[in-house]
Scaffold this active site. Structure first.
Site, PDB file in Angstrom:
ATOM      1  N   HIS A  68       4.253  -9.799   9.077  1.00 24.20           N
ATOM      2  CA  HIS A  68       4.152  -8.969   7.878  1.00 24.20           C
ATOM      3  C   HIS A  68       5.258  -9.219   6.865  1.00 24.20           C
ATOM      4  O   HIS A  68       5.009  -9.324   5.680  1.00 24.20           O
ATOM      5  CB  HIS A  68       4.181  -7.501   8.331  1.00 24.20           C
ATOM      6  CG  HIS A  68       4.003  -6.527   7.231  1.00 24.20           C
ATOM      7  ND1 HIS A  68       2.911  -6.558   6.396  1.00 24.20           N
ATOM      8  CD2 HIS A  68       4.761  -5.473   6.827  1.00 24.20           C
ATOM      9  CE1 HIS A  68       3.007  -5.560   5.525  1.00 24.20           C
ATOM     10  NE2 HIS A  68       4.127  -4.906   5.761  1.00 24.20           N
TER      11      HIS A  68
ATOM     12  N   GLU B 155      11.263 -11.224  -1.501  1.00 17.80           N
ATOM     13  CA  GLU B 155      11.146 -11.543  -0.078  1.00 17.80           C
ATOM     14  C   GLU B 155      11.712 -12.922   0.281  1.00 17.80           C
ATOM     15  O   GLU B 155      12.113 -13.151   1.418  1.00 17.80           O
ATOM     16  CB  GLU B 155       9.673 -11.418   0.349  1.00 17.80           C
ATOM     17  CG  GLU B 155       9.523 -11.324   1.838  1.00 17.80           C
ATOM     18  CD  GLU B 155       8.125 -10.916   2.271  1.00 17.80           C
ATOM     19  OE1 GLU B 155       7.396 -10.267   1.477  1.00 17.80           O
ATOM     20  OE2 GLU B 155       7.758 -11.258   3.409  1.00 17.80           O
TER      21      GLU B 155
ATOM     22  N   SER C 163      11.150  -2.934   0.444  1.00 14.21           N
ATOM     23  CA  SER C 163      11.160  -4.287  -0.133  1.00 14.21           C
ATOM     24  C   SER C 163      10.782  -4.305  -1.603  1.00 14.21           C
ATOM     25  O   SER C 163      11.346  -5.087  -2.375  1.00 14.21           O
ATOM     26  CB  SER C 163      10.267  -5.223   0.660  1.00 14.21           C
ATOM     27  OG  SER C 163       9.159  -4.554   1.150  1.00 14.21           O
ATOM     28  N   LEU C 164       9.852  -3.458  -2.019  1.00 16.19           N
ATOM     29  CA  LEU C 164       9.526  -3.426  -3.454  1.00 16.19           C
ATOM     30  C   LEU C 164      10.772  -3.016  -4.238  1.00 16.19           C
ATOM     31  O   LEU C 164      11.077  -3.575  -5.285  1.00 16.19           O
ATOM     32  CB  LEU C 164       8.383  -2.443  -3.720  1.00 16.19           C
ATOM     33  CG  LEU C 164       6.991  -2.863  -3.216  1.00 16.19           C
ATOM     34  CD1 LEU C 164       5.989  -1.725  -3.409  1.00 16.19           C
ATOM     35  CD2 LEU C 164       6.488  -4.115  -3.922  1.00 16.19           C
TER      36      LEU C 164
ATOM     37  N   ASP D 175       7.169 -21.410   0.727  1.00 15.38           N
ATOM     38  CA  ASP D 175       7.472 -22.499  -0.225  1.00 15.38           C
ATOM     39  C   ASP D 175       8.914 -22.440  -0.731  1.00 15.38           C
ATOM     40  O   ASP D 175       9.637 -23.443  -0.719  1.00 15.38           O
ATOM     41  CB  ASP D 175       6.536 -22.433  -1.443  1.00 15.38           C
ATOM     42  CG  ASP D 175       5.148 -22.977  -1.136  1.00 15.38           C
ATOM     43  OD1 ASP D 175       4.756 -23.007   0.040  1.00 15.38           O
ATOM     44  OD2 ASP D 175       4.444 -23.375  -2.093  1.00 15.38           O
TER      45      ASP D 175
ATOM     46  N   GLN E 245       0.824  -1.213   0.000  1.00 14.04           N
ATOM     47  CA  GLN E 245       0.000   0.000   0.000  1.00 14.04           C
ATOM     48  C   GLN E 245       0.852   1.255   0.000  1.00 14.04           C
ATOM     49  O   GLN E 245       0.726   2.130  -0.842  1.00 14.04           O
ATOM     50  CB  GLN E 245      -0.873   0.034   1.255  1.00 14.04           C
ATOM     51  CG  GLN E 245      -1.854  -1.091   1.377  1.00 14.04           C
ATOM     52  CD  GLN E 245      -2.587  -1.039   2.709  1.00 14.04           C
ATOM     53  OE1 GLN E 245      -2.184  -0.344   3.629  1.00 14.04           O
ATOM     54  NE2 GLN E 245      -3.666  -1.780   2.808  1.00 14.04           N
ATOM     55  N   GLY E 246       1.753   1.329   1.007  1.00 10.67           N
ATOM     56  CA  GLY E 246       2.448   2.583   1.325  1.00 10.67           C
ATOM     57  C   GLY E 246       3.215   3.164   0.166  1.00 10.67           C
ATOM     58  O   GLY E 246       3.133   4.359  -0.119  1.00 10.67           O
ATOM     59  N   GLY E 247       3.985   2.341  -0.532  1.00 14.05           N
ATOM     60  CA  GLY E 247       4.719   2.846  -1.672  1.00 14.05           C
ATOM     61  C   GLY E 247       6.082   2.226  -1.832  1.00 14.05           C
ATOM     62  O   GLY E 247       6.405   1.223  -1.199  1.00 14.05           O
TER      63      GLY E 247
ATOM     64  N   HIS F  74       3.807  -6.245  11.508  1.00 16.42           N
ATOM     65  CA  HIS F  74       3.282  -4.901  11.262  1.00 16.42           C
ATOM     66  C   HIS F  74       2.421  -4.528  12.449  1.00 16.42           C
ATOM     67  O   HIS F  74       1.625  -5.332  12.919  1.00 16.42           O
ATOM     68  CB  HIS F  74       2.458  -4.855   9.972  1.00 16.42           C
ATOM     69  CG  HIS F  74       2.261  -3.458   9.478  1.00 16.42           C
ATOM     70  ND1 HIS F  74       1.391  -2.586  10.083  1.00 16.42           N
ATOM     71  CD2 HIS F  74       2.848  -2.777   8.484  1.00 16.42           C
ATOM     72  CE1 HIS F  74       1.461  -1.420   9.451  1.00 16.42           C
ATOM     73  NE2 HIS F  74       2.331  -1.513   8.471  1.00 16.42           N
TER      74      HIS F  74
ATOM     75  N   GLU G 272       7.324   7.565   5.771  1.00 18.73           N
ATOM     76  CA  GLU G 272       6.841   6.524   6.680  1.00 18.73           C
ATOM     77  C   GLU G 272       7.805   6.465   7.851  1.00 18.73           C
ATOM     78  O   GLU G 272       8.815   7.176   7.875  1.00 18.73           O
ATOM     79  CB  GLU G 272       6.769   5.173   5.969  1.00 18.73           C
ATOM     80  CG  GLU G 272       5.685   5.148   4.895  1.00 18.73           C
ATOM     81  CD  GLU G 272       5.320   3.749   4.467  1.00 18.73           C
ATOM     82  OE1 GLU G 272       5.128   2.898   5.352  1.00 18.73           O
ATOM     83  OE2 GLU G 272       5.233   3.505   3.264  1.00 18.73           O
TER      84      GLU G 272
ATOM     85  N   ARG H 115       8.839  -0.173  13.247  1.00 18.99           N
ATOM     86  CA  ARG H 115       7.655  -1.004  13.489  1.00 18.99           C
ATOM     87  C   ARG H 115       7.820  -2.047  14.598  1.00 18.99           C
ATOM     88  O   ARG H 115       6.845  -2.362  15.270  1.00 18.99           O
ATOM     89  CB  ARG H 115       7.147  -1.667  12.222  1.00 18.99           C
ATOM     90  CG  ARG H 115       8.119  -1.984  11.182  1.00 18.99           C
ATOM     91  CD  ARG H 115       7.445  -2.588  10.003  1.00 18.99           C
ATOM     92  NE  ARG H 115       6.889  -1.567   9.107  1.00 18.99           N
ATOM     93  CZ  ARG H 115       6.607  -1.784   7.846  1.00 18.99           C
ATOM     94  NH1 ARG H 115       6.810  -2.970   7.334  1.00 18.99           N
ATOM     95  NH2 ARG H 115       6.108  -0.844   7.086  1.00 18.99           N
TER      96      ARG H 115
ATOM     97  N   ARG I 285      13.340  -4.331   8.775  1.00 20.01           N
ATOM     98  CA  ARG I 285      13.242  -3.673   7.471  1.00 20.01           C
ATOM     99  C   ARG I 285      12.740  -2.247   7.609  1.00 20.01           C
ATOM    100  O   ARG I 285      11.772  -1.987   8.331  1.00 20.01           O
ATOM    101  CB  ARG I 285      12.269  -4.476   6.607  1.00 20.01           C
ATOM    102  CG  ARG I 285      11.976  -3.866   5.265  1.00 20.01           C
ATOM    103  CD  ARG I 285      10.909  -4.669   4.548  1.00 20.01           C
ATOM    104  NE  ARG I 285       9.616  -4.488   5.172  1.00 20.01           N
ATOM    105  CZ  ARG I 285       8.530  -4.050   4.540  1.00 20.01           C
ATOM    106  NH1 ARG I 285       8.582  -3.752   3.261  1.00 20.01           N
ATOM    107  NH2 ARG I 285       7.393  -3.921   5.172  1.00 20.01           N
TER     108      ARG I 285
END
Ligand SMILES: Cc1cc2nc3c(=O)[nH]c(=O)nc-3n(C[C@H](O)[C@H](O)[C@H](O)COP(=O)(O)OP(=O)(O)OC[C@H]3O[C@@H](n4cnc5c(N)ncnc54)[C@H](O)[C@@H]3O)c2cc1C
Length: 506
Positions: free
Chosen positions: A324, A348, A364-365, A194, A19-21, A215, A87, A262, A359
């Site tokens: 999270h 991830e 991460s994105l 997995d 969501q955040g970016g 989170h 953030e 967090r 983190r």
């Protein structure tokens, strides 16, 4: 090139729910500042080289790959320039977003590019079961004396209920995280560990597995459990309150208050819940932002809360912490290479060292983008230089052996065992850990692993069964790493340990 994914919809993933970016380089910002923030959040365990690589190469790739090639349209400020968000624990405004559905926009844009590539075959509803590795799957006994190497994967076709061999010169794991091994999680159903379990069975090195980030704020409303209330809500002024309206973050983190990293916020909430017997705490944005601004900045969070019976633009909403993000994973180098030859891990599932013990939000994105591009570059160079072998001949690899698999997979049993794993992990390998709790979890998980392995050896395959086998293995990897590391650091917090030097105390 073949791209396998277990869901019918290839966009279904944690990426879609981001969501955040995505972090980039904001005005008055610089690479040094981002490196410093990443290292501070990582609590002394982040690799400075990995942080520098991300901070220096990331912003250019956001522009080149996401904006120019994929056409992602990040939000703009009223005056026309990019709208930079912030953030927790970021010292600059440097986060790009597309409303509060940034991941959805990125996943859709990248998948459109994949679909337009004539040399990529996309296979959906194909659950990878195990990597094909030498010497494990080689008929030549002399293979035992060569280093472990990967040559593709066995995958279960969920439509036909058969197993196919995919032979490959190089294999990239991008199976995401493992939040689903916990009772409360923000993660998508496919995040069962997995890839971690497959790589572990193949003999790959795993790192930092004790560092699972929780989170602080998942919606705690029936029917909407695990829905993430982005950290950006606190970035825009949202405050945490006890159910009777008392702001409490100042007591726990006077320096950062509601914008503390967090792990600190999540443990502060747990402490409040345990001390006062609350089932949840409240998050209040309505007192610091106008209803119109809330609806414009957080449209999908606002809608989801409304569906659950809470109007974010006028009242506080109930929240709890949830598993999270997995900071650890398959250890890789700066090109995404694992310790197994021809096996790469991206996103991830990997451990690049960037996140260390915790983190920094919205990195991460970008990590996936940077290491994904680097792995592609490395492979392209390797192919051009003729350094990468062709896939082995099919005769060299045994077909999947289904002898003795007679029982039908029982969904009740699979679900029951999965819930047991989730409860053990939540209670004993969660936000606050103790030696007794960890030992108990490991004993029970080992027993469960044996039971599941016996069941797996006699049962016809299903996606659920493959996930269960991986979930119990991933859970044990996390629990054993947590027991082994007696020092509290970042998101690994042990009741019996002092906090690592230089780390934050709550
Ligand atoms: C709710 C939420 C919000 C977040 N917000 C942000 C944010 O704002 N910014 C940020 O930077 N990060 C955010 N994150 C973290 C970030 O989204 C993830 O870390 C990142 O998207 C992971 O990407 P990935 O490609 O590694 O895995 P994923 O995007 O999860 O993709 C993994 C894919 O592999 C598939 N798969 C799994 N196992 C198998 C198998 N055995 N066979 C075949 N396919 C398989 C899955 O179904 C899935 O499609 C958020 C995460 C969540 C859950």
């Amino acid at each position: 090139m073949v791209l396998l994914t277990r869901d019918p919809d290839p966009e279904e993933s944690n990426t879609r729910y981001a969501q955040g970016g995505i972090v980039s380089r904001g005005p008055d910002d610089n690479a040094e500042s981002l490196v410093a923030d990443i290292l501070a959040a990582g609590a002394g365990a982040s690799s400075p080289q990995a942080a520098r690589l991300l901070a220096e190469e990331g912003p250019r790739l956001v522009e080149e790959v996401l904006v120019r090639v994929a056409g992602v349209e990040f939000d703009r400020a009223p005056e026309g320039g990019l709208a930079w968000g912030t953030e927790a624990a970021h010292s600059h405004r440097r986060i790009l977003h597309v409303g509060d559905t940034t991941g959805r926009a990125i996943a859709a844009a990248l998948m459109a590019q994949v679909r337009a590539c004539p040399n990529v075959r996309l296979v959906t509803q194909a659950t990878a079961i195990d990597l094909i590795t030498f010497p494990h799957h080689n008929r030549d006994p002399l293979a035992a004396y060569r280093p472990i190497s990967c040559h593709g994967a066995y995958a279960f076709d969920r439509r036909e209920r058969t197993v196919h061999r995919y032979l490959a010169a190089a294999t990239i794991l991008a199976t995401g995280g493992l939040g689903r091994i916990y009772r409360n999680t923000t993660n998508a159903p496919g995040a069962r560990g997995d890839g971690l379990a497959m790589a572990h069975r193949a003999g790959a090195r795993i790192g930092n597995a004790e560092y699972v980030q929780f989170h602080p704020t998942a919606l705690a409303a029936p029917g909407a459990e695990g829905f993430l209330i982005s950290e950006a809500v606190r970035g825009e002024g949202g405050r945490l309150l006890s159910p009777d309206g008392r702001p409490f973050m100042e007591e726990h983190a006077p320096e950062w208050k509601d914008l503390a990293p967090r792990d600190i916020v999540a443990r502060a909430i747990v402490l409040e819940m345990e001390t006062h017997g609350y089932s949840h705490v409240m998050l209040d944005l309505a007192s610091s932002m106008s209803p119109e601004a809330i609806r414009a900045r957080f449209p999908s969070i606002y809608q989801r809360c409304l569906q659950a019976g809470f109007d974010l633009s006028h009242e506080p909403v109930p929240v709890v912490p949830a598993a999270h993000y997995f900071c650890g994973g398959v250890l890789v180098d700066e090109w995404g290479r694992s310790s197994v030859q021809n096996l790469y891990a991206i996103g991830e599932v990997s451990c690049t060292g960037l996140h260390g013990a915790n983190r920094l939000a919205s990195t991460s994105l970008l990590e996936g983008l940077v290491w994904g591009t680097r792995a592609a570059q490395h492979l392209e160079d390797g192919f051009l230089r003729g350094e990468i072998d062709r896939p082995p001949p099919a005769e060299a690899i045994p077909r999947w052996d289904e002898t003795g698999l007679v029982a039908e997979p029982d969904p009740t049993l699979i679900q029951g065992d999965m819930q047991t794993i989730q409860s053990l992990m939540w209670n004993y390998v969660g936000l606050v850990r103790s030696p007794e709790g960890l030992s108990r979890a490991i004993r029970e998980l080992r027993h469960l692993l044996n039971e599941i392995e016996t069941f797996y050896r006699a049962t016809k395959l299903s996606d659920g069964l493959i996930g269960l086998r991986n979930a119990v293995e991933a859970a044990l990897i996390v629990a054993e790493a947590a027991r082994h590391n007696r020092q509290s650091r970042g998101c690994h917090y042990r009741r019996d340990a002092t906090q690592a030097e230089g780390d934050r105390l709550i």
